[in-house]
Enzyme design. Structure first.
Site, PDB file in Angstrom:
ATOM      1  N   GLU A 182     -10.963   8.406  10.027  1.00 49.85           N
ATOM      2  CA  GLU A 182     -11.938   7.404  10.455  1.00 49.85           C
ATOM      3  C   GLU A 182     -12.955   7.164   9.333  1.00 49.85           C
ATOM      4  OE1 GLU A 182     -13.399   8.270  14.325  1.00 49.85           O
ATOM      5  OE2 GLU A 182     -14.554   6.420  14.417  1.00 49.85           O
ATOM      6  N   TYR A 187       0.854  -1.203   0.000  1.00 54.06           N
ATOM      7  CA  TYR A 187       0.000   0.000   0.000  1.00 54.06           C
ATOM      8  C   TYR A 187       0.884   1.247   0.000  1.00 54.06           C
ATOM      9  CZ  TYR A 187      -3.151   3.657   1.704  1.00 54.06           C
ATOM     10  OH  TYR A 187      -3.861   4.828   1.846  1.00 54.06           O
TER      11      TYR A 187
END
Ligand SMILES: NC(=O)c1ccc[n+]([C@@H]2O[C@H](COP(=O)([O-])OP(=O)(O)OC[C@H]3O[C@@H](n4cnc5c(N)ncnc54)[C@H](OP(=O)(O)O)[C@@H]3O)[C@@H](O)[C@H]2O)c1
Length: 252
Positions: free
Chosen positions: A196, A160
């Site tokens: 989040e 990633y």
């Protein structure tokens, strides 16, 4: 603060608009008066978001597509050209991480990250630049990159991080190409720390969500959308290259 007025009525395409950062960016752009095209795989979520935007007086198109499917992405651009003439603001946000390590991870997981985080971003950038050139050689490309594009964050998630390092290279390379072509199109990356969203669950399943987002107050999707609006509202001679945006209490 500069004004958003010059973007009012212009067309933004937001990838990954079905959740998290992309959804927040799409909402803020629509509230600011841009027409927003929404893409991701989950069609019902895109339709619901488009309906909410229209209820608030905005204009939105839901255009479901899998970012790994080039023909589907090209069709998204064709639909936008047919409806609104083309793209002026390209928000390359769709992305994901998988835990698969470099020592023994699955090739399919690496391929998925590469295809969504790097290749789809590059295809959308190329198509959007074609539109921007046809529409007066202005416009703005904004990549939602990551702090993982600036340092390797830990002892997992290496692939990633590599995809986001690629985004860093692509951002500067595109800036150089556009300069060489004497274009007024701007390119910018925004590199958040922990936000989040559904990202942690997609990466590691429900068990890692509390560990990922519970250690300190994380950024919320609207914090990243605020940074997008900041980059867009700089005057034409001023180009933001990257915004590194961490939660205040994030250590690395
Ligand atoms: N959350 C963080 O802490 C954080 C930090 C730094 C950078 N970022 C970056 O922010 C961007 C947005 O992530 P997020 O945090 O908002 O995560 P998210 O809530 O999981 O949203 C990811 C979005 O990407 C879309 N997507 C994933 N795979 C796709 C595919 N094959 N085709 C089309 N769309 C696809 C998803 O839509 P569908 O599933 O409906 O297709 C979803 O809309 C990503 O580029 C991510 O790398 C996130």
């Amino acid at each position: 603060m500069q004004s958003i007025d010059r973007w009012k009525g212009r067309v933004a395409l937001v990838t990954g608009a079905s959740a998290g950062i992309g959804r927040a960016v799409a909402e803020q752009l629509a509230d600011a008066g841009l027409k927003v095209a929404l893409t991701a795989r989950r069609a019902e979520r895109l339709e619901a978001l488009a309906a909410r935007i229209r209820e608030r007086g905005g204009e939105a198109l839901a255009l479901p597509a899998d970012a790994r499917d080039e023909a589907a992405l090209l069709d998204v651009f064709a639909r936008i050209r047919a409806e609104w003439g083309g793209v002026d603001v390209m928000i390359n946000n769709a992305g994901l991480g998988r835990m698969d390590s470099l020592c023994d991870g699955e090739t399919a997981a690496w391929r998925e990250m590469f295809e969504v985080n790097v290749l789809a971003l590059s295809i959308c950038t190329r198509e959007a630049i074609g539109d921007m050139r046809a529409r007066g050689d202005a416009g703005q490309i904004i990549h939602i990159s990551s702090m993982a594009g600036h340092r390797v964050p830990g002892d997992s998630g290496g692939f990633y991080a590599a995809t986001k390092h690629a985004v860093k290279g692509l951002t500067e390379a595109l800036r150089r190409e556009l300069r060489a072509a004497d274009s007024a199109i701007r390119v910018c990356a925004i590199s958040p720390g922990m936000v989040e969203t559904e990202f942690a669950e997609v990466m590691g399943g429900p068990d890692i969500v509390e560990e990922a987002y519970g250690r300190f107050p994380c950024l919320q999707p609207h914090d990243v959308a605020d940074a997008v609006l900041f980059a867009l509202t700089r005057p034409p001679h001023s180009q933001i290259h990257d915004i590194l945006l961490r939660p205040t209490r994030q250590p690395s």
